[in-house]
Scaffold this motif. Structure first.
Motif, PDB file in Angstrom:
ATOM      1  N   ASP A 139      42.657  60.921  51.526  1.00  0.00           N
ATOM      2  CA  ASP A 139      42.652  60.420  50.226  1.00  0.00           C
ATOM      3  C   ASP A 139      41.250  61.381  49.442  1.00  0.00           C
ATOM      4  N   THR A 140      40.990  61.029  48.214  1.00  0.00           N
ATOM      5  CA  THR A 140      40.072  61.892  47.795  1.00  0.00           C
ATOM      6  C   THR A 140      38.674  61.855  48.578  1.00  0.00           C
ATOM      7  N   PRO A 158      33.603  66.784  46.610  1.00  0.00           N
ATOM      8  CA  PRO A 158      34.695  67.459  46.110  1.00  0.00           C
ATOM      9  C   PRO A 158      35.685  66.869  45.260  1.00  0.00           C
ATOM     10  N   GLU A 159      35.677  65.585  45.190  1.00  0.00           N
ATOM     11  CA  GLU A 159      36.512  64.764  44.226  1.00  0.00           C
ATOM     12  C   GLU A 159      38.083  65.173  44.333  1.00  0.00           C
ATOM     13  N   ARG A 160      38.551  65.746  45.469  1.00  0.00           N
ATOM     14  CA  ARG A 160      39.784  65.990  45.824  1.00  0.00           C
ATOM     15  C   ARG A 160      40.107  65.550  47.271  1.00  0.00           C
ATOM     16  N   ASP A 161      41.249  65.663  47.813  1.00  0.00           N
ATOM     17  CA  ASP A 161      41.501  65.540  49.165  1.00  0.00           C
ATOM     18  C   ASP A 161      41.193  66.653  50.353  1.00  0.00           C
ATOM     19  N   THR A 162      40.656  67.893  49.664  1.00  0.00           N
ATOM     20  CA  THR A 162      40.170  68.805  50.343  1.00  0.00           C
ATOM     21  C   THR A 162      39.291  69.592  49.949  1.00  0.00           C
ATOM     22  N   TYR A 180      23.816  70.992  64.426  1.00  0.00           N
ATOM     23  CA  TYR A 180      24.406  70.669  63.024  1.00  0.00           C
ATOM     24  C   TYR A 180      25.676  69.966  63.260  1.00  0.00           C
ATOM     25  N   TYR A 181      25.977  68.894  62.244  1.00  0.00           N
ATOM     26  CA  TYR A 181      27.363  68.425  62.160  1.00  0.00           C
ATOM     27  C   TYR A 181      27.781  68.086  60.827  1.00  0.00           C
ATOM     28  N   VAL A 182      28.812  67.893  60.640  1.00  0.00           N
ATOM     29  CA  VAL A 182      29.754  67.640  59.526  1.00  0.00           C
ATOM     30  C   VAL A 182      30.057  66.136  59.486  1.00  0.00           C
ATOM     31  N   ARG A 183      29.927  65.342  58.346  1.00  0.00           N
ATOM     32  CA  ARG A 183      30.326  64.132  58.311  1.00  0.00           C
ATOM     33  C   ARG A 183      31.238  64.035  56.840  1.00  0.00           C
ATOM     34  N   ALA A 184      32.463  63.804  56.671  1.00  0.00           N
ATOM     35  CA  ALA A 184      33.146  63.760  55.682  1.00  0.00           C
ATOM     36  C   ALA A 184      33.422  62.300  55.194  1.00  0.00           C
TER      37      ALA A 184
END
Length: 197
Positions: A139-140, A158-162, A180-184
């Motif tokens: 999803d977005t 991003p306002e897009r799905d990638t 460090y880690y990433v959360r989307a």
């Protein structure tokens, strides 16, 4: 309260449970709230958040789990060389994993002094630490953040799905260990967490 840790027996931690909550941090999305008993499955235990273990220096990879009441809401994504029991066990031991609440693809890598590294790896870098991030959502994407030592240090919407970006920590201090880690997080509230590096 994270008084115990055995990295050989516990290389991964459940950061999200589909029928429960997000165990990342007190301020994390879907996390239990002190003033909301409905979110406190098993009681409110702020010292049990995964953030507390990371701040103690524990090296843990992330995975998500579901149960019969939350099928298709929790994914333990293991990044293995082959689809064999041995390869999967080795990947889990190396913390090469990420957690998601949907079929989100999350790829976080870093160049290092010893060559390219992936999420879950512990390594040194002779230059400012850099993360190369790719997200393919279902999803977005509302936001993708980089978290360093329990603080958000980078945000993109991003306002897009990638999403694809490179983050370099110009505030890193020589000789200081950090994670460090990433959360989307998507607009539909589904999310993914990379294992810390």
């Amino acid at each position: 309260d994270w008084r115990d840790n055995d990295p050989q027996l516990e290389p991964l931690v459940e950061i999200f449970q589909g029928d429960r909550t997000n165990y990342e941090s007190l301020e994390g999305p879907w996390a239990a709230k002190a003033d909301d008993p409905a979110t406190q499955e098993g009681g409110f235990k702020p010292l049990g958040y995964v953030e507390q273990a990371l701040l103690k220096g524990y090296k843990l990879g992330f995975q998500a789990s579901s149960d019969h009441l939350s099928t298709h809401l929790s994914y333990a994504c293991i990044l293995a060389e082959r689809n064999t029991r041995e390869a999967l066990r080795e990947a889990m031991q190396q913390r090469h994993a990420y957690a998601a609440t949907d079929n989100i693809i999350l790829d976080v890598q870093s160049p290092s002094t010893d060559g390219p590294r992936m999420m879950g790896d512990a390594f040194t870098s002779s230059q400012a630490p850099t993360l190369q991030v790719k997200v393919l959502g279902t999803d977005t994407l509302r936001e993708v953040v980089v978290i360093k030592d329990a603080r958000v240090v980078y945000t993109t919407q991003p306002e897009r799905d990638t999403a694809e970006f490179t983050f370099t920590d110009m505030d890193a201090k020589a000789g200081k260990e950090s994670y460090y880690y990433v959360r989307a997080v998507q607009k539909n509230e589904r999310m993914a967490w990379s294992s810390p590096m």
